[in-house]
Design an enzyme around this catalytic site. Sequence first.
Site, PDB file in Angstrom:
ATOM      1  CE  LYS A 154      -4.105  -1.962   0.314  1.00 14.44           C
ATOM      2  NZ  LYS A 154      -5.269  -1.752  -0.532  1.00 14.44           N
ATOM      3  CE  LYS A 156      -7.737   0.931  -3.613  1.00 20.23           C
ATOM      4  NZ  LYS A 156      -8.281  -0.377  -3.425  1.00 20.23           N
ATOM      5  CG  ASP A 182      -4.903  -2.906  -3.943  1.00 20.47           C
ATOM      6  OD1 ASP A 182      -6.053  -3.404  -3.922  1.00 20.47           O
ATOM      7  OD2 ASP A 182      -4.449  -2.211  -3.030  1.00 20.47           O
ATOM      8  CG  HIS A 272      -9.952  -8.166  -5.648  1.00 18.81           C
ATOM      9  ND1 HIS A 272     -10.992  -7.276  -5.736  1.00 18.81           N
ATOM     10  CD2 HIS A 272      -9.153  -7.724  -4.651  1.00 18.81           C
ATOM     11  CE1 HIS A 272     -10.824  -6.323  -4.820  1.00 18.81           C
ATOM     12  NE2 HIS A 272      -9.715  -6.576  -4.142  1.00 18.81           N
ATOM     13  NE  ARG A 273     -15.970  -8.892  -1.500  1.00 17.51           N
ATOM     14  CZ  ARG A 273     -16.812  -8.896  -0.476  1.00 17.51           C
ATOM     15  NH1 ARG A 273     -17.961  -9.534  -0.573  1.00 17.51           N
ATOM     16  NH2 ARG A 273     -16.518  -8.293   0.648  1.00 17.51           N
ATOM     17  CG  HIS A 305     -11.533 -10.389  -1.779  1.00 16.88           C
ATOM     18  ND1 HIS A 305     -10.868  -9.380  -1.134  1.00 16.88           N
ATOM     19  CD2 HIS A 305     -10.624 -10.984  -2.580  1.00 16.88           C
ATOM     20  CE1 HIS A 305      -9.605  -9.357  -1.545  1.00 16.88           C
ATOM     21  NE2 HIS A 305      -9.436 -10.320  -2.434  1.00 16.88           N
ATOM     22  CB  SER A 355      -9.564  -8.573   2.261  1.00 14.95           C
ATOM     23  OG  SER A 355      -8.939  -7.456   1.702  1.00 14.95           O
ATOM     24  N   GLY A 356      -9.970  -5.937   4.068  1.00 16.35           N
ATOM     25  CA  GLY A 356     -10.546  -4.599   4.059  1.00 16.35           C
ATOM     26  C   GLY A 356     -10.545  -3.970   5.434  1.00 16.35           C
ATOM     27  N   GLY A 357      -9.479  -3.257   5.748  1.00 20.72           N
ATOM     28  CA  GLY A 357      -9.431  -2.524   7.015  1.00 20.72           C
ATOM     29  C   GLY A 357      -9.044  -3.374   8.209  1.00 20.72           C
ATOM     30  N   GLY A 380      -2.949  -2.329   4.838  1.00 17.80           N
ATOM     31  CA  GLY A 380      -2.657  -1.112   5.592  1.00 17.80           C
ATOM     32  C   GLY A 380      -2.294  -1.450   7.042  1.00 17.80           C
TER      33      GLY A 380
END
Length: 432
Positions: A154, A156, A182, A272-273, A305, A355-357, A380
Amino acid sequence: MKEKIEWYHDFINLKYKPKKTDLKVLYYFEPSKGISKDDAIGRIASESSTGTWTTLFKTPKKMKSIMATAYKIQGNYVHVAYPLELWEKGNAPQLLSGIAGNIFGMKALDNLRLIDVSLPEEYIRSFRGPNLGIQGVRKYFKVYDRPLTGAVPKPKLGFSAEEHARIGFETWMGGFDLVKDDENLTSQSFNNFDKRVELMGKTRDKAEKETGEIKDALINITAETKEMERRAKVLHNHGFKYAMIDVVVAGTAAVQTLRETLGDYGMAIHAHRAMHAAFDRNPKHGISMQFLAKIMRMIGVESIHSGTAVGKLVGSKEEVQSIANVLREKNIKEYKNILLEQSWRNTKPAFPASSGGLHPGLVPDELEIYGKDFMMLISGGIHGHPRGTRAGAKAAMQAIEAANRKISLEEFSKTHKELKEALEKWGRLHPK
Ligand code: CAP
Ligand code: MG
């Protein structure tokens, strides 16, 4: 008497008992003003199978035997059965053109949501399913007792291939299994695909040598289909076991093609969606994520995902667990108005990818939600560690160890400095 104009109601029969070979779909629907429930339901079954808006002068002899039947109605939910003959085996786009096609645009419906499909065995068998599946991937990595871990450099976009590979190396050295591209990194002028693969191959070898562990990458091959095939070969030539595809934007046809190509190389697919939320975010309209997950398992991806429930992106715990069920279980039971029964027989299971945060402080939540069979992507949340990527990856691996040993993160962090530093920065933050 005036001639009948339409025949939508012919598609409703509440006495119909679906056959084992029928494909069944659960829809949520809201009729528009002036349209009765039956009018709406008839249109859903008709437009997704054999019907048209008006009665016809001539219909094929087969007509009756291939019509869809709406056979169960509960409030605003309807179950529709489709004879197997309607569907071309091994053709995923054709299925979508029917059960997820024109019906979404009908004026008679204010809202329509495709919630789930129950696929008959004979139909599923015409698709490949995952090549390695969960077991095959675990065997490859020799990792059995914890989720697989991965991270995306990151920000991205912006790193050169060299910088990217260097961050990848740090990620692997911190204990992670996978370095992921990414979704919008493919082959830009500042980070060429072939160059990235070559450098990542070299740093992977170095990381494997230094750690004695198996390391791999989820490198994004998304492009025009023939170019994807070429990129798949490049990955294979550099010894990678996995390739990543943005499956929604690439489309089911392309994923099917690549399942063949990558299967020939003995490789796995990470899905990946990106763009899924354009059709699954509104709970009243569109297509559910568990449906997408099911179609992708049928075609044959090893991981897709599935959300975090606690991270930065939308998705409730119930939704996340339903997706996980669809991907991992062999026999799925009907559940509320969320899942239909499904028997997968020989189709291998696939990993949900959370995934995500995420960051180390959220690791115990993810293990609680998913158990151990999932892929945990923390980006991240490792690169933002006060002492950088390697320390961040270590902190996340320590958090997994703590949770596996049922020790609280706070307790474990007393003897694990990286985790301590991560907790000092993020605590148990639920990012937005
Ligand atoms: C995560 C991520 C993933 C999203 C995808 C991002 O990064 O790389 O693409 O998680 O969402 O670009 O946001 P962080 P989903 O770990 O830094 O958040 O898994 O819900 O499809
Ligand atoms: Mg991303």
